[in-house]
Each structure stands twice: as C-alpha cells, then as structure tokens.
Design an enzyme around this catalytic site. Structure first.
Site, mmCIF file in Angstrom:
data_model
loop_
_atom_site.group_PDB
_atom_site.id
_atom_site.type_symbol
_atom_site.label_atom_id
_atom_site.label_comp_id
_atom_site.label_asym_id
_atom_site.label_seq_id
_atom_site.Cartn_x
_atom_site.Cartn_y
_atom_site.Cartn_z
ATOM 1 N N GLY A 12 0.810 -1.135 0.008
ATOM 2 C CA GLY A 12 0.096 0.065 0.017
ATOM 3 C C GLY A 12 0.901 1.107 0.018
ATOM 4 O O GLY A 12 0.198 2.392 0.621
ATOM 5 N N SER A 13 1.864 1.287 -0.543
ATOM 6 C CA SER A 13 2.691 2.573 -0.401
ATOM 7 C C SER A 13 2.196 3.645 -1.540
ATOM 8 O O SER A 13 2.144 4.758 -1.209
ATOM 9 C CB SER A 13 4.293 2.443 -0.898
ATOM 10 O OG SER A 13 4.359 1.871 -2.212
ATOM 11 N N ASN A 14 1.549 3.084 -2.517
ATOM 12 C CA ASN A 14 0.972 4.215 -3.502
ATOM 13 C C ASN A 14 -0.236 4.515 -2.738
ATOM 14 O O ASN A 14 -0.715 6.000 -2.960
ATOM 15 C CB ASN A 14 0.629 3.386 -4.927
ATOM 16 C CG ASN A 14 1.669 3.475 -5.691
ATOM 17 O OD1 ASN A 14 2.212 4.477 -6.334
ATOM 18 N ND2 ASN A 14 2.438 2.206 -5.790
ATOM 19 N N ARG A 90 -5.673 -8.619 -8.809
ATOM 20 C CA ARG A 90 -6.690 -9.308 -9.562
ATOM 21 C C ARG A 90 -7.061 -8.774 -10.851
ATOM 22 O O ARG A 90 -6.961 -7.643 -11.025
ATOM 23 C CB ARG A 90 -8.040 -9.397 -8.605
ATOM 24 C CG ARG A 90 -7.964 -9.842 -7.221
ATOM 25 C CD ARG A 90 -8.155 -11.350 -6.982
ATOM 26 N NE ARG A 90 -7.859 -11.666 -5.578
ATOM 27 C CZ ARG A 90 -8.190 -12.756 -5.319
ATOM 28 N NH1 ARG A 90 -8.610 -13.985 -6.098
ATOM 29 N NH2 ARG A 90 -7.967 -13.394 -4.110
ATOM 30 N N ASN A 106 -5.165 2.612 -13.575
ATOM 31 C CA ASN A 106 -4.245 1.448 -13.069
ATOM 32 C C ASN A 106 -2.998 2.235 -12.901
ATOM 33 O O ASN A 106 -2.703 3.033 -13.778
ATOM 34 C CB ASN A 106 -4.304 0.301 -13.469
ATOM 35 C CG ASN A 106 -3.523 -0.921 -12.918
ATOM 36 O OD1 ASN A 106 -3.311 -0.785 -11.682
ATOM 37 N ND2 ASN A 106 -2.736 -1.564 -13.729
ATOM 38 N N HIS A 108 1.152 0.872 -13.362
ATOM 39 C CA HIS A 108 1.765 -0.214 -13.587
ATOM 40 C C HIS A 108 3.425 0.327 -13.721
ATOM 41 O O HIS A 108 3.810 1.212 -14.061
ATOM 42 C CB HIS A 108 1.504 -0.615 -15.193
ATOM 43 C CG HIS A 108 2.226 -1.970 -15.514
ATOM 44 N ND1 HIS A 108 1.809 -3.011 -14.981
ATOM 45 C CD2 HIS A 108 3.143 -2.160 -16.241
ATOM 46 C CE1 HIS A 108 2.748 -4.087 -15.004
ATOM 47 N NE2 HIS A 108 3.499 -3.594 -15.944
#
Ligand code: GRF
Length: 195
Positions: A12-14, A90, A106, A108
């Site tokens: 969860g750093s983002n 997921r 998202n 990436h």
C-alpha cells in the site's frame, strides 16, 4: 468534490502516497474507501490508521463474481466516481470493467506496452533494459492495455542493484499518481477522444 475508492492487495505505498496528497491538498478529492482482496493485505491497516474506511472484498470466501458485485454495490451506494487500483493483483472481469468504463485507473511499474503483467520491474531488470518506468492508464478489458494517461521514464544504470531500481520505480510512482489523478479528475486530460 470528486470521490474515489482505492483497491489494494499488498503493502500500500501508492495508497499512502495518494492519501498524503489528499491530506495536504495537492490532490483535490476525497478517498471514500480502501478495499482489499484479502484481509491480510498490509495496506488495510495503513488505511485504517489514516482514518479511511476499509473493506475486504470476499474473493476468498465467495469468488470473483460475488466480490465484484459487493464492490459495485459499495461504489454505487457511496457514490464513488472513480476506482483507483494501487497494487491490486486481481484481473477485473469484462462485465465489471464495462459497467465502469473509463472510470477505473491503474498504475503499472513499466513503460507499457513493454513488460505488462505481474512482474513489470523484474521482467525489465532480467532483460537488461537501460530505461524502464511507470505508466498510469485507464483499465479496459485486457491486461495492462488501456489508454495511457501518463508515463515517467526511469533509467537503469550499470551500477544499480535490483533494489535501487525498485526504489526508483516506486519513487516515480508516488510522484506521478496523484498528479495524474488530479489532472484526470479536473478533466484536464484529453481522454474522451480516445474512446
Ligand atoms: C506498484 O509497483 C504498482 O505499480 C503495482 O504494484 C505495486 C504496488 O505497490 N501495480 P504498493 O502496494 O503500492 O506499495
């Protein structure tokens, strides 16, 4: 004010970087909730400590269809406008993506379309590229294939270790995600013409 949900699976750093950008006013939006695909995700505790509502999507107990129905229900009852993936491991079903077209984002850890999939950093490292980076994109029905909203390159120097490269990538992610969301939420990105 724009409200968004964050989906996580891991550390969860983002998510934390986004929560800090919201807290100090760089990102003018509200995090409505953080949801994980497993109760074990360390990101959940970090979100709770920041006072954000958290939910566990019942992937393990009830399967993907029910988990996505639960998520759709949450988004509609809480009137969440955007779904922001931050290390969510997921693949969302085509039905879910269609129901939220253009509203799922998202991040990436590579310069897409190079190195899609689960290990964007490791795959780039193993091939020995000199430049990799970070991509923020809309989610479509494919894997890491939606419209690109922003990219930031990261150089890999011969003396870099894998850990150094990972850190450079994560630093680039934390600097780019809130900025891109801020532009997207303000309508400042020309995404409509690409749909
Ligand atoms: C990030 O590298 C992100 O790009 C990828 O998964 C990682 C999640 O890291 N999709 P964190 O959980 O935000 O620390």
């Amino acid at each position: 004010m724009t409200s968004f949900a964050i989906l996580v699976s891991g550390r969860g750093s983002n998510m934390e970087a986004l929560a800090e950008a919201v807290r100090d006013g760089r990102l003018d939006a509200r995090i409505d909730f953080v949801a994980a695909d497993s109760a074990e995700a360390p990101a959940l505790e970090k979100a709770r400590k920041k006072g954000i509502d958290t939910f566990v999507l019942p992937y393990a107990a009830e399967g993907k269809k029910k988990a996505e129905e639960f998520l759709s229900g949450l988004c509609s009852t809480r009137r969440v406008e955007w779904i922001v993936l931050a290390g969510f491991m997921r693949i969302l079903s085509p039905e879910f993506v269609r129901a939220h077209t253009g509203r799922i984002v998202n991040i990436h850890p590579s310069l897409l379309p190079s190195f899609p999939g689960k290990d964007g950093i490791g795959d780039a490292w193993k091939l020995g590229v000199a430049v990799t980076g970070v991509t923020i994109h809309l989610v479509d029905e494919g894997v890491d294939s939606g419209t690109i909203l922003a990219q930031r390159p990261v150089e890999i120097h011969p003396e870099d270790t894998f850990e150094i490269v990972e850190k450079k990538i994560h630093d680039a992610e934390h600097a780019l995600y809130w900025k891109t969301l801020s532009e997207l939420f303000r309508g400042a990105l020309p995404v409509e013409r690409r749909w």
